[in-house]
Design a protein around this motif. Sequence first.
Motif, PDB file in Angstrom:
ATOM      1  N   UNK A 207       0.707  -1.268   0.133  1.00  0.00           N
ATOM      2  CA  UNK A 207       0.036   0.006  -0.158  1.00  0.00           C
ATOM      3  C   UNK A 207       1.059   1.174   0.168  1.00  0.00           C
ATOM      4  N   UNK A 208       0.376   2.575  -0.882  1.00  0.00           N
ATOM      5  CA  UNK A 208       1.336   3.545  -0.932  1.00  0.00           C
ATOM      6  C   UNK A 208       0.318   4.629  -0.958  1.00  0.00           C
ATOM      7  N   UNK A 209       0.909   5.671  -0.425  1.00  0.00           N
ATOM      8  CA  UNK A 209       0.232   7.097  -0.369  1.00  0.00           C
ATOM      9  C   UNK A 209       1.116   7.863  -1.083  1.00  0.00           C
ATOM     10  N   UNK A 210       0.435   8.878  -1.995  1.00  0.00           N
ATOM     11  CA  UNK A 210       1.374   9.851  -2.826  1.00  0.00           C
ATOM     12  C   UNK A 210       0.717  11.323  -2.856  1.00  0.00           C
ATOM     13  N   UNK A 211       1.799  12.151  -3.001  1.00  0.00           N
ATOM     14  CA  UNK A 211       1.183  13.454  -2.956  1.00  0.00           C
ATOM     15  C   UNK A 211       1.172  13.666  -4.751  1.00  0.00           C
ATOM     16  N   UNK A 212       0.152  14.165  -5.259  1.00  0.00           N
ATOM     17  CA  UNK A 212      -0.306  14.200  -6.665  1.00  0.00           C
ATOM     18  C   UNK A 212      -0.431  15.581  -7.021  1.00  0.00           C
ATOM     19  N   UNK A 213       0.157  16.004  -8.476  1.00  0.00           N
ATOM     20  CA  UNK A 213       0.196  17.058  -9.117  1.00  0.00           C
ATOM     21  C   UNK A 213       0.076  17.070 -10.364  1.00  0.00           C
ATOM     22  N   UNK A 214      -0.519  18.073 -11.263  1.00  0.00           N
ATOM     23  CA  UNK A 214      -0.221  17.985 -12.515  1.00  0.00           C
ATOM     24  C   UNK A 214      -0.553  19.432 -13.335  1.00  0.00           C
ATOM     25  N   UNK A 215      -0.022  19.873 -14.060  1.00  0.00           N
ATOM     26  CA  UNK A 215      -0.379  21.130 -15.076  1.00  0.00           C
ATOM     27  C   UNK A 215      -1.613  20.485 -15.988  1.00  0.00           C
ATOM     28  N   UNK A 216      -2.398  21.158 -16.345  1.00  0.00           N
ATOM     29  CA  UNK A 216      -3.306  20.975 -17.203  1.00  0.00           C
ATOM     30  C   UNK A 216      -3.613  21.777 -18.316  1.00  0.00           C
ATOM     31  N   UNK A 217      -3.871  21.196 -19.631  1.00  0.00           N
ATOM     32  CA  UNK A 217      -4.453  22.075 -20.507  1.00  0.00           C
ATOM     33  C   UNK A 217      -5.671  21.167 -21.055  1.00  0.00           C
TER      34      UNK A 217
ATOM     35  N   UNK B  66      -3.074  10.586  -3.289  1.00  0.00           N
ATOM     36  CA  UNK B  66      -3.746   9.270  -4.095  1.00  0.00           C
ATOM     37  C   UNK B  66      -3.395   8.243  -3.088  1.00  0.00           C
ATOM     38  N   UNK B  67      -4.100   7.021  -3.296  1.00  0.00           N
ATOM     39  CA  UNK B  67      -3.590   5.728  -2.473  1.00  0.00           C
ATOM     40  C   UNK B  67      -3.622   4.910  -3.544  1.00  0.00           C
ATOM     41  N   UNK B  68      -2.561   3.990  -3.188  1.00  0.00           N
ATOM     42  CA  UNK B  68      -2.481   2.794  -4.476  1.00  0.00           C
ATOM     43  C   UNK B  68      -2.062   1.563  -3.571  1.00  0.00           C
ATOM     44  N   UNK B  69      -2.945   0.422  -4.222  1.00  0.00           N
ATOM     45  CA  UNK B  69      -2.716  -0.844  -3.422  1.00  0.00           C
ATOM     46  C   UNK B  69      -2.362  -1.705  -4.767  1.00  0.00           C
TER      47      UNK B  69
END
Length: 223
Positions: free
Chosen positions: A25-35, A73-76
Amino acid sequence: MIRKLAFLVTLVLFTSTFSWAQPTLSVSATGSPTFARTVYRYRFFYPESDGQVVEPVYVNGPRWATGYSAGLSVRYEYTPGWSVSSGIWYQSIASQQARQPSAGEGTVTLRNRVIRFPILLNYALSSKRLSPYFSLGFMVDLPLTGRVVVTRGAEPTQNLRLKTAPRPVFLGMLGAGIQYKLMNRYTLLAQPVWTYTFGQLGGASIDDPTVELSLLTQVAYSF
């Protein structure tokens, strides 16, 4: 003797396989520029006046918007290479256009904001430190009150609110990028992502076809 040896070999292989296939199990900080590119069909938006004299915002045809997404985000990972993930993100994108000639000089900026919930299936091609990484799934957006900023030449700038339909918006998502293991428990994920908006389900609201291109970046910590 042979049976005992075979039993020991089977036990070692089973133990090794079980250890190697332990879910993580992992937890992540998520970010993205978007067009984002939206095709409007003769739409009028009516900002809340709050006692001011306001003009409706008219849009027609394709419009480009820029912005960003950020969240957690959470990933399993349930088997080597395969994982499912979800999370909660905040997205804000804005587009700008000139005021209608009849309204006078100036610009109108439309800012749309949503809370986004992704549900994704992910696949890492290998267990090496650097691996291709793919994602496929859908997302659900909950619209927030929009913002309209109107600059009017020498007159004061107007900061207005724009009510949005409360029903959720559904999107499909496809991403392909890399997974890079920074350290034992830290992983960097970077993916160019393509997203298509299917729209709101039910009711008689008008859906404006939208395509988003973004660079989804995550720094994950595994437990």
